[in-house]
Design a protein around this motif. Structure first.
Motif, mmCIF file in Angstrom:
data_model
loop_
_atom_site.group_PDB
_atom_site.id
_atom_site.type_symbol
_atom_site.label_atom_id
_atom_site.label_comp_id
_atom_site.label_asym_id
_atom_site.label_seq_id
_atom_site.Cartn_x
_atom_site.Cartn_y
_atom_site.Cartn_z
ATOM 1 N N VAL A 233 17.617 4.205 34.186
ATOM 2 C CA VAL A 233 16.633 4.935 33.393
ATOM 3 C C VAL A 233 15.330 5.000 34.173
ATOM 4 O O VAL A 233 14.901 4.002 34.764
ATOM 5 N N VAL A 234 14.703 6.167 34.179
ATOM 6 C CA VAL A 234 13.377 6.328 34.757
ATOM 7 C C VAL A 234 12.466 6.918 33.683
ATOM 8 O O VAL A 234 12.816 7.915 33.045
ATOM 9 N N THR A 235 11.320 6.285 33.453
ATOM 10 C CA THR A 235 10.332 6.788 32.501
ATOM 11 C C THR A 235 9.252 7.526 33.277
ATOM 12 O O THR A 235 8.686 6.981 34.224
ATOM 13 N N VAL A 236 8.989 8.761 32.871
ATOM 14 C CA VAL A 236 8.045 9.616 33.602
ATOM 15 C C VAL A 236 6.938 10.097 32.674
ATOM 16 O O VAL A 236 7.203 10.651 31.610
ATOM 17 N N GLY A 237 5.692 9.868 33.101
ATOM 18 C CA GLY A 237 4.544 10.459 32.428
ATOM 19 C C GLY A 237 4.208 11.758 33.150
ATOM 20 O O GLY A 237 3.715 11.736 34.279
ATOM 21 N N ASN A 238 4.512 12.885 32.530
ATOM 22 C CA ASN A 238 4.323 14.189 33.173
ATOM 23 C C ASN A 238 2.922 14.740 32.911
ATOM 24 O O ASN A 238 2.188 14.230 32.078
ATOM 25 N N ALA B 298 -7.397 15.931 29.679
ATOM 26 C CA ALA B 298 -6.787 15.930 28.351
ATOM 27 C C ALA B 298 -5.918 14.697 28.117
ATOM 28 O O ALA B 298 -5.143 14.652 27.165
ATOM 29 N N ARG B 299 -6.059 13.686 28.960
ATOM 30 C CA ARG B 299 -5.198 12.505 28.894
ATOM 31 C C ARG B 299 -5.361 11.775 27.562
ATOM 32 O O ARG B 299 -6.466 11.474 27.124
ATOM 33 N N GLN B 300 -4.207 11.463 26.931
ATOM 34 C CA GLN B 300 -4.172 10.635 25.725
ATOM 35 C C GLN B 300 -3.437 9.322 25.955
ATOM 36 O O GLN B 300 -3.592 8.379 25.174
ATOM 37 N N VAL B 301 -2.618 9.271 27.023
ATOM 38 C CA VAL B 301 -1.846 8.067 27.346
ATOM 39 C C VAL B 301 -2.316 7.556 28.702
ATOM 40 O O VAL B 301 -2.213 8.255 29.709
ATOM 41 N N GLN B 302 -2.838 6.348 28.720
ATOM 42 C CA GLN B 302 -3.337 5.774 29.961
ATOM 43 C C GLN B 302 -2.189 5.236 30.815
ATOM 44 O O GLN B 302 -1.132 4.860 30.300
ATOM 45 N N THR B 303 -2.419 5.187 32.115
ATOM 46 C CA THR B 303 -1.399 4.668 33.027
ATOM 47 C C THR B 303 -1.006 3.252 32.651
ATOM 48 O O THR B 303 0.180 2.879 32.698
ATOM 49 N N GLN B 304 -1.971 2.440 32.257
ATOM 50 C CA GLN B 304 -1.678 1.053 31.900
ATOM 51 C C GLN B 304 -0.820 0.946 30.647
ATOM 52 O O GLN B 304 -0.263 -0.126 30.367
ATOM 53 N N ASN B 305 -0.684 2.039 29.881
ATOM 54 C CA ASN B 305 0.244 2.053 28.750
ATOM 55 C C ASN B 305 1.669 2.300 29.218
ATOM 56 O O ASN B 305 2.628 1.778 28.635
ATOM 57 N N GLY B 306 1.812 3.105 30.262
ATOM 58 C CA GLY B 306 3.142 3.449 30.745
ATOM 59 C C GLY B 306 3.844 2.316 31.446
ATOM 60 O O GLY B 306 5.062 2.148 31.312
ATOM 61 N N VAL B 307 3.106 1.501 32.195
ATOM 62 C CA VAL B 307 3.715 0.410 32.968
ATOM 63 C C VAL B 307 4.389 -0.630 32.069
ATOM 64 O O VAL B 307 5.563 -0.950 32.270
ATOM 65 N N PRO B 308 3.706 -1.190 31.055
ATOM 66 C CA PRO B 308 4.386 -2.168 30.196
ATOM 67 C C PRO B 308 5.509 -1.550 29.376
ATOM 68 O O PRO B 308 6.502 -2.228 29.077
ATOM 69 N N ALA C 132 7.589 0.843 30.383
ATOM 70 C CA ALA C 132 8.742 0.915 31.272
ATOM 71 C C ALA C 132 9.338 -0.470 31.488
ATOM 72 O O ALA C 132 10.561 -0.636 31.540
ATOM 73 N N SER C 133 8.485 -1.487 31.611
ATOM 74 C CA SER C 133 8.971 -2.853 31.776
ATOM 75 C C SER C 133 9.759 -3.291 30.552
ATOM 76 O O SER C 133 10.832 -3.900 30.663
ATOM 77 N N GLU C 134 9.254 -2.959 29.380
ATOM 78 C CA GLU C 134 9.939 -3.294 28.131
ATOM 79 C C GLU C 134 11.287 -2.595 28.037
ATOM 80 O O GLU C 134 12.273 -3.177 27.567
ATOM 81 N N LEU C 135 11.339 -1.352 28.488
ATOM 82 C CA LEU C 135 12.565 -0.568 28.411
ATOM 83 C C LEU C 135 13.510 -0.867 29.573
ATOM 84 O O LEU C 135 14.635 -0.371 29.592
ATOM 85 N N GLY C 136 13.057 -1.635 30.549
ATOM 86 C CA GLY C 136 13.896 -1.941 31.703
ATOM 87 C C GLY C 136 14.077 -0.754 32.613
ATOM 88 O O GLY C 136 15.155 -0.556 33.193
ATOM 89 N N SER C 137 13.054 0.044 32.771
ATOM 90 C CA SER C 137 13.161 1.257 33.579
ATOM 91 C C SER C 137 12.068 1.299 34.640
ATOM 92 O O SER C 137 11.098 0.537 34.591
ATOM 93 N N LEU C 138 12.230 2.195 35.582
ATOM 94 C CA LEU C 138 11.186 2.472 36.559
ATOM 95 C C LEU C 138 10.167 3.398 35.908
ATOM 96 O O LEU C 138 10.507 4.152 34.993
ATOM 97 N N PHE C 139 8.905 3.343 36.354
ATOM 98 C CA PHE C 139 7.864 4.198 35.784
ATOM 99 C C PHE C 139 7.153 4.973 36.882
ATOM 100 O O PHE C 139 6.881 4.449 37.956
ATOM 101 N N LEU C 140 6.849 6.232 36.586
ATOM 102 C CA LEU C 140 6.113 7.065 37.527
ATOM 103 C C LEU C 140 5.356 8.137 36.768
ATOM 104 O O LEU C 140 5.891 8.740 35.833
ATOM 105 N N GLU C 141 4.103 8.365 37.148
ATOM 106 C CA GLU C 141 3.347 9.503 36.626
ATOM 107 C C GLU C 141 3.391 10.605 37.667
ATOM 108 O O GLU C 141 3.165 10.356 38.860
#
Length: 237
Positions: free
Chosen positions: A137-142, A149-159, A161-170
């Motif tokens: 699984v890969v989690t992507v912030g597109n 217009a950002r509503q989701v911070q990068t620091q929200n995506g990293v944990p 992805a860790s919780e979901l056991g996936s890689l993360f990339l914006e």
């Protein structure tokens, strides 16, 4: 050969006498996050706009991954999935697609917090349908280009992805083809390795999961982990 073109289309007239291995990927996420645009961008190198047709279209292509001929199938899924009323019903409708696929791309938009919240239910569905396997699984912030217009911070995506056991990339589908290509390359490689005997897998090729003490910059670590493959491909080009 550039490392970003390891997944090269095979000409339709190819006369190879062996049957290609199947790689089945599903791209999941809320509506209007750029799922279809990512797939089209990857397959054609062209950005045709942030359209999101609710067709559930299946894309097929013969590709090469690390010298192996593969039959790549990418399932685009309908939008309309939001972390609101009706989410459970929408997720249930994806069960057949999730059962069919072997690797998953979970996409949200950094400009849409609701699409970010839809990631957990989707990943829970994947783990429910594939309880005995470690489906990549890969989690992507597109839409990384829309910082204003950002509503989701990068620091929200990293944990997450860790919780979901996936890689993360914006990434930015509209501005950076190479990042889009990296995402699909990684998924194809991980699914391909899952098809191989455990003894054939090379531990040095495994990308660290987000949340590891050694993972400071997910995007940088992602590219570093691919660098050995890129160099090998360049040497053969």
């Amino acid at each position: 050969m550039s490392g970003h073109f390891l997944l090269a289309p095979i000409p339709e007239s190819s006369t190879d006498c062996f049957l290609p291995k199947d790689i089945k990927l599903a791209v999941l996420g809320a509506g209007l996050v750029g799922k279809s645009a990512m797939i089209v961008r990857f397959l054609t190198k062209r950005f045709l706009g942030d359209y999101e047709p609710n067709t559930g279209k299946l894309y097929s292509r013969l590709v090469y991954v690390e010298g192996d001929q593969l039959s790549l199938q990418i399932q685009d899924t309908p939008g309309g999935i939001q972390a609101q009323d009706g989410l459970s019903q929408a997720v249930d409708s994806l069960s057949k697609c999730v059962q069919w696929a072997e690797g998953f791309l979970l996409v949200y938009s950094i400009t849409d917090y609701d699409s970010y919240q839809a990631m957990r239910p989707l990943c829970q569905l994947i783990r429910k349908v594939h309880p005995d396997s470690k489906a990549p699984v890969v989690t992507v912030g597109n839409r990384g280009d829309l910082q204003h217009a950002r509503q989701v911070q990068t620091q929200n995506g990293v944990p997450l992805a860790s919780e979901l056991g996936s890689l993360f990339l914006e990434i930015s589908t509209s501005e950076n083809y190479e990042d889009v290509c990296d995402v699909f390359q990684h998924l194809c490689k991980e699914v391909s390795r899952a098809h191989s005997p455990a003894g054939e897998r090379r531990r040095a090729s495994v990308i660290p999961r987000p949340g590891s003490p050694n993972v400071q910059d997910p995007k940088q670590r992602f590219k570093q982990a691919l660098s050995s493959k890129v160099k090998a491909a360049s040497a053969l080009g």
